[in-house]
Design an enzyme around this catalytic site. Structure first.
Site, mmCIF file in Angstrom:
data_model
loop_
_atom_site.group_PDB
_atom_site.id
_atom_site.type_symbol
_atom_site.label_atom_id
_atom_site.label_comp_id
_atom_site.label_asym_id
_atom_site.label_seq_id
_atom_site.Cartn_x
_atom_site.Cartn_y
_atom_site.Cartn_z
ATOM 1 N N GLY A 61 0.813 -1.208 0.000
ATOM 2 C CA GLY A 61 0.000 0.000 0.000
ATOM 3 C C GLY A 61 0.844 1.255 0.000
ATOM 4 N N PHE A 112 -0.898 7.123 2.804
ATOM 5 C CA PHE A 112 -0.100 7.985 3.680
ATOM 6 C C PHE A 112 0.901 7.176 4.510
ATOM 7 C CE2 PHE A 112 -3.954 10.617 3.095
ATOM 8 C CZ PHE A 112 -3.347 11.752 2.600
ATOM 9 N N VAL A 148 -2.191 -7.945 -4.143
ATOM 10 C CA VAL A 148 -1.811 -8.962 -3.172
ATOM 11 C C VAL A 148 -2.944 -9.971 -3.023
ATOM 12 C CG1 VAL A 148 -1.191 -9.400 -0.763
ATOM 13 C CG2 VAL A 148 -0.302 -7.375 -1.942
ATOM 14 N N GLU A 154 -18.593 17.130 4.402
ATOM 15 C CA GLU A 154 -17.953 17.846 3.303
ATOM 16 C C GLU A 154 -18.718 17.660 1.993
ATOM 17 O OE1 GLU A 154 -13.479 17.565 5.287
ATOM 18 O OE2 GLU A 154 -14.107 16.127 3.760
ATOM 19 N N ASP A 181 -5.257 2.793 8.493
ATOM 20 C CA ASP A 181 -6.630 2.301 8.641
ATOM 21 C C ASP A 181 -6.702 0.789 8.772
ATOM 22 O OD1 ASP A 181 -7.679 4.820 8.488
ATOM 23 O OD2 ASP A 181 -8.110 4.731 6.344
ATOM 24 N N ALA A 206 -5.240 10.686 8.363
ATOM 25 C CA ALA A 206 -3.983 10.750 7.627
ATOM 26 C C ALA A 206 -2.769 11.037 8.516
ATOM 27 C CB ALA A 206 -4.090 11.787 6.508
#
Length: 436
Positions: A30, A33, A98, A189, A319, A335
């Site tokens: 991955g 961040f 993966v 948002e 996460d 993040a």
């Protein structure tokens, strides 16, 4: 647990002397961040770094909603992973998926190869979840990838276009009703951005409809929006949303979702052709890959050094991890936390190579931010709490700072400046399968 080359398997065709010289292999799953920060923290380390990701780009997810609401284009919040790591001579990037992790042989299994590791960093992130109602996905898309964002943008803009064409008042009302499920930062948002789009940006673009009459409904099962923030900021955020024209429905979960709209737990039905999902996330399949225990959200339960039980050579971050830090605080899935965990994992590997154990991970909380709309946001910095215009300024500069690459920062700043001055969203393009 100190790893030496002799412990971690042999390289095909290598002699014993070659084995002595081989540097430890760090595989990172991955390039979000956490993974990206781990890779960059190892830039000068005597290790071989392999970064594996299904996509070839790093995505700045906090601004993904702006792509979904036509504020930014995808290229402004994403950058090729190879470009970011191009000057890091010890890093190799593989675009692959993966399939499994063989912890006994210390190999990552992908579609076409087995990739050995001495240390493994799992940073595969999370996806949205429908709490067992996966059939809702076709009717209420979530927002996690650029593909999601452009599809949502097409769905939103197409609703206005279809409303302009139709002469059926009931269909027009349905098309001009937008439902956002979930009152966390993403839902808030999205709701605020759709309201601004309809009431300010495109209000003069149509001749047969009044876009400002669009109904935007934010549905939250809990008792308040932004539950991770202090209640006073939640209330201020709700007032700012309502000032923009967003209807906030609290304490009422979604019980059904289909082409006609949503049905709430109390029996209320909201007709809508555009339902968007921001109600929850589920971690990747990492727990199954490494055979570790997981929490209800699928996150791997790790210790205070980010290791799953009995695997000191594996670090699970971001996460993907369920972790309580050295101060006894649950680490949030944001993040800044992922970035800190990525750097910690890298330094812990270097410490292990030097024969010393790292101190337990300690999360440094820099605060929480959420934007609602133009000059409307909330910010929590512990003793300092901001709302309205000051919080909005802080949110803008914080997100510009954390964007990867000077070019992206400059372009986004210029776009935001123009959008602020002209009430405009330049990326109003309907692309993909919505095209005729």
């Amino acid at each position: 647990m100190s790893v030496t080359p002799a412990q971690s398997g042999s390289l095909p065709g290598a002699t014993g002397k070659d084995q002595e010289k081989r540097r430890p292999r760090v595989v990172i799953l991955g390039a979000g961040f956490g993974g990206l920060n781990a890779a960059m923290a190892l830039r000068s380390a005597p290790v071989e770094v392999t970064v594996i990701d299904r996509r070839n780009y790093h995505l700045f997810q906090p601004l993904l909603y702006q792509v979904a609401t036509a504020g930014l284009s995808p290229a402004q919040i994403a950058m090729p992973i190879r470009r970011i790591l191009s000057r890091q001579s010890n890093a190799t990037v593989l675009m692959d998926k993966v399939e499994a992790v063989d912890t006994a042989a210390r190999c990552v299994v992908t579609g076409g190869q087995r990739i050995p590791y001495d240390y493994l960093i799992v940073a595969t992130g999370a996806r949205h979840t429908y709490f067992g109602n996966d059939t809702w996905a076709d009717h209420a898309p979530g927002l996690k990838t650029i593909t999601d964002a452009t599809a949502i943008r097409a769905r939103i803009l197409s609703a206005f276009e279809r409303a302009e064409v139709t002469d059926d008042p009931r269909l027009r009302q349905k098309l001009l009703t937008f439902v956002v499920v979930g009152g966390g930062p993403t839902g808030v948002e999205l709701g605020g951005a759709i309201a601004e789009l309809s009431r300010r940006t495109i209000v003069h673009d149509f001749r047969r409809i009044d876009s400002s009459s669009a109904r935007v409904v934010l549905v939250e099962a809990g008792e308040r929006i932004l539950p991770a923030m202090p209640s006073c900021l939640s209330r201020k955020a709700q007032r700012q949303l309502e000032k923009l024209g967003v209807e906030v429905v609290l304490g009422n979960a979604v019980a059904g979702c289909d082409d006609s709209g949503v049905r709430l737990a109390d029996g209320t039905e909201i007709g809508s052709a555009c339902v968007l999902w921001a109600a929850g996330v589920m971690a990747s399949r990492a727990a199954k890959w490494i055979g570790a225990a997981a929490d209800r959200a699928g996150r791997v339960i790790v210790d205070e050094r980010l290791n799953p039980p009995a695997h000191d050579e594996i670090f699970v971050i971001g996460d993907t991890a369920s972790v309580t830090d050295a101060a006894g605080r649950p680490v949030p899935g944001v993040a800044p936390a992922a970035k800190q965990m990525g750097r910690y994992a890298a330094y812990a590997i270097l410490g292990d190579m030097a024969g010393r154990q790292s101190a337990p991970f300690r999360y440094r909380d820099y605060g929480n931010l959420a934007t609602i709309g133009r000059k409307a946001a909330v910010a929590d910095f512990g003793k300092t709490r901001l709302s309205g215009y000051p919080a909005w300024l802080v949110w803008n500069f914080a997100h510009l700072w954390f964007l990867v690459g000077f070019r992206n920062r400059l372009v986004v700043f210029l776009d935001w400046a123009v959008a602020y001055a002209r009430n405009d969203r330049a990326a109003r393009l309907i692309t993909g399968h919505h095209e005729a």
